[in-house]
Design a protein around this motif. Structure first.
Motif, PDB file in Angstrom:
ATOM      1  N   LEU A 388     -52.061 -13.288 127.240  1.00 52.66           N
ATOM      2  CA  LEU A 388     -52.533 -13.874 128.494  1.00 52.66           C
ATOM      3  C   LEU A 388     -51.466 -13.792 129.576  1.00 52.66           C
ATOM      4  N   ASP A 389     -51.841 -14.140 130.802  1.00 51.54           N
ATOM      5  CA  ASP A 389     -50.879 -14.136 131.912  1.00 51.54           C
ATOM      6  C   ASP A 389     -50.289 -15.525 132.121  1.00 51.54           C
ATOM      7  N   THR A 390     -50.453 -16.403 131.126  1.00 52.37           N
ATOM      8  CA  THR A 390     -50.046 -17.797 131.299  1.00 52.37           C
ATOM      9  C   THR A 390     -49.414 -18.343 130.013  1.00 52.37           C
ATOM     10  N   ALA A 391     -48.623 -19.395 130.171  1.00 53.66           N
ATOM     11  CA  ALA A 391     -47.953 -20.001 129.020  1.00 53.66           C
ATOM     12  C   ALA A 391     -48.838 -21.015 128.301  1.00 53.66           C
ATOM     13  N   ASN A 392     -49.968 -21.413 128.934  1.00 56.57           N
ATOM     14  CA  ASN A 392     -50.839 -22.452 128.345  1.00 56.57           C
ATOM     15  C   ASN A 392     -52.234 -21.895 128.139  1.00 56.57           C
ATOM     16  N   TYR A 393     -52.703 -21.931 126.905  1.00 62.09           N
ATOM     17  CA  TYR A 393     -54.053 -21.402 126.675  1.00 62.09           C
ATOM     18  C   TYR A 393     -55.099 -22.195 127.449  1.00 62.09           C
ATOM     19  N   ALA A 394     -54.809 -23.471 127.743  1.00 61.41           N
ATOM     20  CA  ALA A 394     -55.775 -24.302 128.473  1.00 61.41           C
ATOM     21  C   ALA A 394     -56.104 -23.702 129.849  1.00 61.41           C
ATOM     22  N   ASP A 395     -55.175 -22.909 130.389  1.00 55.72           N
ATOM     23  CA  ASP A 395     -55.420 -22.308 131.705  1.00 55.72           C
ATOM     24  C   ASP A 395     -56.636 -21.384 131.700  1.00 55.72           C
ATOM     25  N   LEU A 396     -57.023 -20.888 130.517  1.00 59.23           N
ATOM     26  CA  LEU A 396     -58.218 -20.038 130.412  1.00 59.23           C
ATOM     27  C   LEU A 396     -59.435 -20.718 131.027  1.00 59.23           C
ATOM     28  N   VAL A 397     -59.490 -22.050 130.878  1.00 57.78           N
ATOM     29  CA  VAL A 397     -60.637 -22.794 131.388  1.00 57.78           C
ATOM     30  C   VAL A 397     -60.265 -23.569 132.660  1.00 57.78           C
ATOM     31  N   TYR A 398     -59.043 -24.101 132.668  1.00 62.19           N
ATOM     32  CA  TYR A 398     -58.575 -24.914 133.811  1.00 62.19           C
ATOM     33  C   TYR A 398     -58.507 -24.076 135.095  1.00 62.19           C
ATOM     34  N   HIS A 399     -57.868 -22.919 135.015  1.00 65.18           N
ATOM     35  CA  HIS A 399     -57.763 -22.023 136.173  1.00 65.18           C
ATOM     36  C   HIS A 399     -58.884 -20.992 136.051  1.00 65.18           C
ATOM     37  N   PHE A 400     -60.053 -21.334 136.574  1.00 61.17           N
ATOM     38  CA  PHE A 400     -61.230 -20.519 136.281  1.00 61.17           C
ATOM     39  C   PHE A 400     -61.526 -19.503 137.383  1.00 61.17           C
ATOM     40  N   GLY A 401     -62.374 -18.512 136.991  1.00 58.66           N
ATOM     41  CA  GLY A 401     -62.818 -17.524 137.970  1.00 58.66           C
ATOM     42  C   GLY A 401     -61.867 -16.346 138.132  1.00 58.66           C
ATOM     43  N   VAL A 402     -60.801 -16.290 137.325  1.00 60.06           N
ATOM     44  CA  VAL A 402     -59.879 -15.150 137.377  1.00 60.06           C
ATOM     45  C   VAL A 402     -59.744 -14.588 135.958  1.00 60.06           C
ATOM     46  N   ASN A 403     -59.268 -13.354 135.879  1.00 61.72           N
ATOM     47  CA  ASN A 403     -59.085 -12.742 134.555  1.00 61.72           C
ATOM     48  C   ASN A 403     -57.667 -13.014 134.059  1.00 61.72           C
ATOM     49  N   HIS A 404     -57.536 -13.783 132.980  1.00 62.13           N
ATOM     50  CA  HIS A 404     -56.216 -14.143 132.454  1.00 62.13           C
ATOM     51  C   HIS A 404     -55.653 -13.130 131.456  1.00 62.13           C
ATOM     52  N   ILE A 405     -56.375 -12.021 131.211  1.00 65.68           N
ATOM     53  CA  ILE A 405     -55.932 -11.085 130.180  1.00 65.68           C
ATOM     54  C   ILE A 405     -54.903 -10.106 130.748  1.00 65.68           C
ATOM     55  N   GLN A 406     -53.732 -10.072 130.110  1.00 67.22           N
ATOM     56  CA  GLN A 406     -52.697  -9.135 130.544  1.00 67.22           C
ATOM     57  C   GLN A 406     -52.698  -7.872 129.677  1.00 67.22           C
ATOM     58  N   GLN A 407     -52.818  -8.063 128.368  1.00 64.36           N
ATOM     59  CA  GLN A 407     -52.878  -6.923 127.440  1.00 64.36           C
ATOM     60  C   GLN A 407     -53.908  -7.227 126.365  1.00 64.36           C
ATOM     61  N   VAL A 408     -54.540  -6.151 125.869  1.00 63.96           N
ATOM     62  CA  VAL A 408     -55.437  -6.290 124.715  1.00 63.96           C
ATOM     63  C   VAL A 408     -54.979  -5.311 123.642  1.00 63.96           C
ATOM     64  N   TRP A 409     -54.907  -5.791 122.391  1.00 66.46           N
ATOM     65  CA  TRP A 409     -54.507  -4.984 121.240  1.00 66.46           C
ATOM     66  C   TRP A 409     -55.618  -5.030 120.200  1.00 66.46           C
ATOM     67  N   ILE A 410     -55.958  -3.870 119.656  1.00 70.51           N
ATOM     68  CA  ILE A 410     -56.955  -3.802 118.582  1.00 70.51           C
ATOM     69  C   ILE A 410     -56.352  -3.024 117.429  1.00 70.51           C
ATOM     70  N   ALA A 411     -56.410  -3.586 116.228  1.00 72.74           N
ATOM     71  CA  ALA A 411     -55.831  -2.988 115.039  1.00 72.74           C
ATOM     72  C   ALA A 411     -54.370  -2.562 115.302  1.00 72.74           C
ATOM     73  N   GLY A 412     -53.648  -3.418 116.012  1.00 73.84           N
ATOM     74  CA  GLY A 412     -52.232  -3.188 116.239  1.00 73.84           C
ATOM     75  C   GLY A 412     -51.906  -2.130 117.284  1.00 73.84           C
ATOM     76  N   LYS A 413     -52.920  -1.655 118.011  1.00 72.39           N
ATOM     77  CA  LYS A 413     -52.677  -0.664 119.084  1.00 72.39           C
ATOM     78  C   LYS A 413     -53.070  -1.258 120.429  1.00 72.39           C
ATOM     79  N   GLN A 414     -52.225  -0.999 121.438  1.00 69.20           N
ATOM     80  CA  GLN A 414     -52.539  -1.522 122.764  1.00 69.20           C
ATOM     81  C   GLN A 414     -53.660  -0.705 123.384  1.00 69.20           C
ATOM     82  N   VAL A 415     -54.745  -1.373 123.808  1.00 70.71           N
ATOM     83  CA  VAL A 415     -55.894  -0.670 124.398  1.00 70.71           C
ATOM     84  C   VAL A 415     -56.136  -1.064 125.846  1.00 70.71           C
ATOM     85  N   VAL A 416     -55.498  -2.144 126.326  1.00 67.14           N
ATOM     86  CA  VAL A 416     -55.560  -2.506 127.754  1.00 67.14           C
ATOM     87  C   VAL A 416     -54.152  -2.833 128.161  1.00 67.14           C
TER      88      VAL A 416
END
Ligand code: NIG
Ligand code: FE
Length: 416
Positions: A388-416
């Motif tokens: 995520l782009d934040t230190a607190n998972y709660a921000d996923l819901v608290y700070h709403f309307g924005v995309n909090h995803i910085q990187q996505v990994w699937i099966a140990g490979k970076q895909v985003v």
């Protein structure tokens, strides 16, 4: 050679660990098992979870390990979106605008719009066209953190057009990095050519489509839209039983528009999941709990159709297994973002941030019977996760309307 990556300085590693269980019910639903100031070593699977101060030992004992410094950001499991209809054609924004004026979903359907409007567009589309629409939406979902996505047919409503949708899903499975689960939903509506003779279409479903889909391995699941004006309980039971005998697993669109007894049917047939449940009865809640059928809630649909929300708190209190998904489709909910689903679940179904995160990850996997390999971050499971782009998972819901995803990994490979 095995490629290993070590993630360090993780502010909060949200594991959603189930400690050997397939699901977390009651008060346990909100137990995320968060590790603070954590580190994690992955190959295609998760090999080690510990604290940041322990990493020297890992670096010393793993020669070629690549280190990723998370710079005090969170890691959560990738979202498992267990209910979508993203392989379609056309655009129904005209219907959406009419609904804003007060016209109901059922009124539009009775005029030949709704599912049948998308059916007409799908029948004029090639597999390639359908693939391209699905690809755009699946990759968008991936950028919002979805690492596994279920996709249904159901807009062809003829042998040829249903197969085209399933072939498009198969091509997506082969070509995209996101994990994809395929569901046959030929019983989504009745096509106009069989409106006067619904039994004839059911005969085609049971004797042609289901055997073909099962033999060719074009879908893992069969789904039915059991509701007023669509498939009756008796028709749904016959179709789902035939699918089960052909080797398909079951999920059901249940009690979405009216109280219909479809949750009870899903439990009776031991379906893996019953979805929507806006109008579920207390008997349906009890039957699903006893059968272990996952209750997949789709708050984006209640929001878009301005309907009452599913009774999430009642089901949590009754120890049902609760999952959350988008229902992304061109009619009742055109939205592929699981972070938005978390927000709707917390604000409108009174779920906590922790409960909604479990429901959107581990329990999406439970609804697809994949909780032994995905849905939580535990040793031996697939390394599917988001930074995520934040230190607190709660921000996923608290700070709403924005995309909090910085990187996505699937099966140990970076895909985003
Ligand atoms: O899940 N309920 C049935 N199917 C979809 C809507 C399909 C459509 O309107 O295109 C749903 O809400
Ligand atoms: Fe749906």
């Amino acid at each position: 050679m095995v490629v290993r990556t070590l993630f360090t300085n993780i502010s909060e590693l949200v594991t959603v660990s189930a400690e050997g269980k397939q699901a977390k019910v009651g008060a346990d639903l909100g137990n995320l098992n968060v590790h603070k100031n954590a580190a994690m070593l992955v190959s295609d699977t998760i090999e080690w979870i510990g604290e940041s101060h322990e990493i020297q030992h890992i670096i010393d004992t793993n020669n070629d390990v690549t280190v990723v410094n998370c710079r005090n950001k969170c890691i959560i499991p990738g979202f498992v979106d267990s209910h979508t209809h993203i392989v379609f054609a056309g655009n129904r924004s005209n219907e959406f605008a009419r609904r804003l004026q007060g016209v109901t979903y059922q009124q539009i359907a009775s005029e030949g719009g709704g599912i049948l409007a998308t059916m007409r567009a799908v029948r004029q589309s090639s597999v390639e066209d359908l693939y391209n629409t699905g690809k755009q939406l699946a990759l968008s979902a991936l950028r919002y953190g979805t690492t596994t996505i279920e996709i249904k047919s159901g807009y062809g409503l003829s042998v040829e057009a249903e197969l085209n949708q399933l072939k498009a899903i198969k091509k997506l499975q082969q070509e995209l990095p996101v994990r994809i689960v395929s569901t046959f939903l030929g019983a989504h509506d009745f096509p106009p050519e069989y409106h006067a003779n619904r039994e004839q279409y059911i005969d085609i479903l049971i004797n042609q489509m289901i055997p073909h889909v099962a033999e060719e391995g074009l879908a893992e699941y069969c789904d039915v839209f059991a509701d007023t004006g669509y498939y009756t309980i008796e028709q749904s039971r016959r179709i789902l039983t035939a699918a089960q005998q052909a080797g398909l697993k079951l999920r059901v669109h249940a009690d979405e528009l009216t109280p219909f007894g479809a949750a009870e049917l899903a439990a009776e047939l031991h379906a893996h999941s019953a979805d929507h449940l806006l109008y579920i009865s207390q008997q349906g809640i009890n039957a699903m709990r006893n059968a272990g059928t996952v209750a997949t809630l789709l708050p984006g649909t209640a929001y878009t159709l301005r309907l009452q929300y599913a009774p999430a708190r009642t089901m949590i209190d009754a120890n049902n297994i609760i999952a959350l998904a988008t229902d992304c489709n061109p009619g009742s909910c055109f939205m592929e973002n699981m972070q938005q689903v978390l927000s709707l679940a917390c604000m409108n179904m009174k779920m906590s941030i922790e409960e909604s995160l479990t429901a959107a990850t581990l329990h999406g996997a439970t609804a697809l019977r994949r909780a032994d390999s995905i849905g939580s971050l535990e040793l031996g499971k697939q390394a599917d996760f988001c930074i995520l782009d934040t230190a607190n998972y709660a921000d996923l819901v608290y700070h709403f309307g924005v995309n909090h995803i910085q990187q996505v990994w699937i099966a140990g490979k970076q895909v985003v």
